[in-house]
Write a protein that holds these residues in place. Sequence first.
Motif, PDB file in Angstrom:
ATOM      1  N   TYR A  18      -2.419   5.358 -14.034  1.00  0.00           N
ATOM      2  CA  TYR A  18      -2.443   6.711 -13.089  1.00  0.00           C
ATOM      3  C   TYR A  18      -1.326   6.767 -12.293  1.00  0.00           C
ATOM      4  N   VAL A  19      -1.009   5.574 -11.882  1.00  0.00           N
ATOM      5  CA  VAL A  19       0.159   5.439 -10.750  1.00  0.00           C
ATOM      6  C   VAL A  19       1.397   6.397 -10.960  1.00  0.00           C
ATOM      7  N   ALA A  20       1.831   6.074 -12.532  1.00  0.00           N
ATOM      8  CA  ALA A  20       3.007   6.931 -12.765  1.00  0.00           C
ATOM      9  C   ALA A  20       2.716   8.675 -12.873  1.00  0.00           C
ATOM     10  N   ALA A  21       1.791   8.958 -13.418  1.00  0.00           N
ATOM     11  CA  ALA A  21       1.069  10.327 -13.137  1.00  0.00           C
ATOM     12  C   ALA A  21       1.341  10.852 -11.755  1.00  0.00           C
ATOM     13  N   VAL A  22       0.811   9.924 -10.818  1.00  0.00           N
ATOM     14  CA  VAL A  22       0.549  10.305  -9.217  1.00  0.00           C
ATOM     15  C   VAL A  22       2.149  10.466  -8.777  1.00  0.00           C
ATOM     16  N   LYS A  23       2.968   9.508  -9.233  1.00  0.00           N
ATOM     17  CA  LYS A  23       4.376   9.386  -8.701  1.00  0.00           C
ATOM     18  C   LYS A  23       5.103  10.892  -9.071  1.00  0.00           C
ATOM     19  N   ASP A  24       4.849  10.967 -10.535  1.00  0.00           N
ATOM     20  CA  ASP A  24       5.562  12.318 -10.851  1.00  0.00           C
ATOM     21  C   ASP A  24       5.169  13.503  -9.903  1.00  0.00           C
ATOM     22  N   GLU A  25       3.718  13.766  -9.802  1.00  0.00           N
ATOM     23  CA  GLU A  25       3.118  14.705  -8.938  1.00  0.00           C
ATOM     24  C   GLU A  25       3.738  14.793  -7.422  1.00  0.00           C
ATOM     25  N   LEU A  26       3.826  13.680  -7.182  1.00  0.00           N
ATOM     26  CA  LEU A  26       4.447  13.435  -5.598  1.00  0.00           C
ATOM     27  C   LEU A  26       5.824  13.971  -5.531  1.00  0.00           C
ATOM     28  N   SER A  40       5.145   4.539  -2.365  1.00  0.00           N
ATOM     29  CA  SER A  40       5.276   3.358  -3.263  1.00  0.00           C
ATOM     30  C   SER A  40       3.993   3.289  -4.062  1.00  0.00           C
ATOM     31  N   SER A  41       4.129   2.461  -5.082  1.00  0.00           N
ATOM     32  CA  SER A  41       2.905   2.491  -6.245  1.00  0.00           C
ATOM     33  C   SER A  41       1.761   1.608  -5.161  1.00  0.00           C
ATOM     34  N   THR A  42       2.117   0.803  -4.320  1.00  0.00           N
ATOM     35  CA  THR A  42       1.102   0.202  -3.666  1.00  0.00           C
ATOM     36  C   THR A  42       0.265   1.147  -2.570  1.00  0.00           C
ATOM     37  N   GLN A  43       1.140   2.172  -1.998  1.00  0.00           N
ATOM     38  CA  GLN A  43       0.466   3.140  -1.405  1.00  0.00           C
ATOM     39  C   GLN A  43      -0.686   4.146  -1.965  1.00  0.00           C
ATOM     40  N   ILE A  44      -0.268   4.344  -3.291  1.00  0.00           N
ATOM     41  CA  ILE A  44      -1.008   5.096  -4.104  1.00  0.00           C
ATOM     42  C   ILE A  44      -2.104   4.311  -4.660  1.00  0.00           C
ATOM     43  N   THR A  45      -2.153   3.057  -4.929  1.00  0.00           N
ATOM     44  CA  THR A  45      -3.056   2.223  -5.336  1.00  0.00           C
ATOM     45  C   THR A  45      -4.001   2.113  -4.113  1.00  0.00           C
ATOM     46  N   ASN A  46      -3.566   1.842  -2.754  1.00  0.00           N
ATOM     47  CA  ASN A  46      -4.198   1.776  -1.770  1.00  0.00           C
ATOM     48  C   ASN A  46      -5.232   3.021  -1.498  1.00  0.00           C
ATOM     49  N   VAL A  47      -4.792   4.147  -1.579  1.00  0.00           N
ATOM     50  CA  VAL A  47      -5.480   5.420  -1.515  1.00  0.00           C
ATOM     51  C   VAL A  47      -6.706   5.478  -2.662  1.00  0.00           C
TER      52      VAL A  47
END
Length: 84
Positions: A18-26, A40-47
């Motif tokens: 899911y992180v890649a999809a969220v990064k693309d959206e951001l 970062s991937s870490t920030q997305i994972t933390n959320v």
Amino acid sequence: MISKTQKRKIKKILGSCYVAAVKDELKEKGALNRNGVAYSSTQITNVMNGSSHKIIEAAIFSATQKQVAITQQLEAQRKVLLKV
């Protein structure tokens, strides 16, 4: 803040990557952190794990909504093509 129930549903829709999809959206929205750098991937994972961050949460839900629309469109095409 994303609850555990929401997290399970989001991961079921977006998959474990899911992180890649969220990064693309951001990236599509031009969203950057306060230092002017991509989140970062870490920030997305933390959320996803319960931290609160309005911009990342909005991107997560937006990416999920887009994937649901794509899945529904594919299902409709499948029904037409296969006459199911």
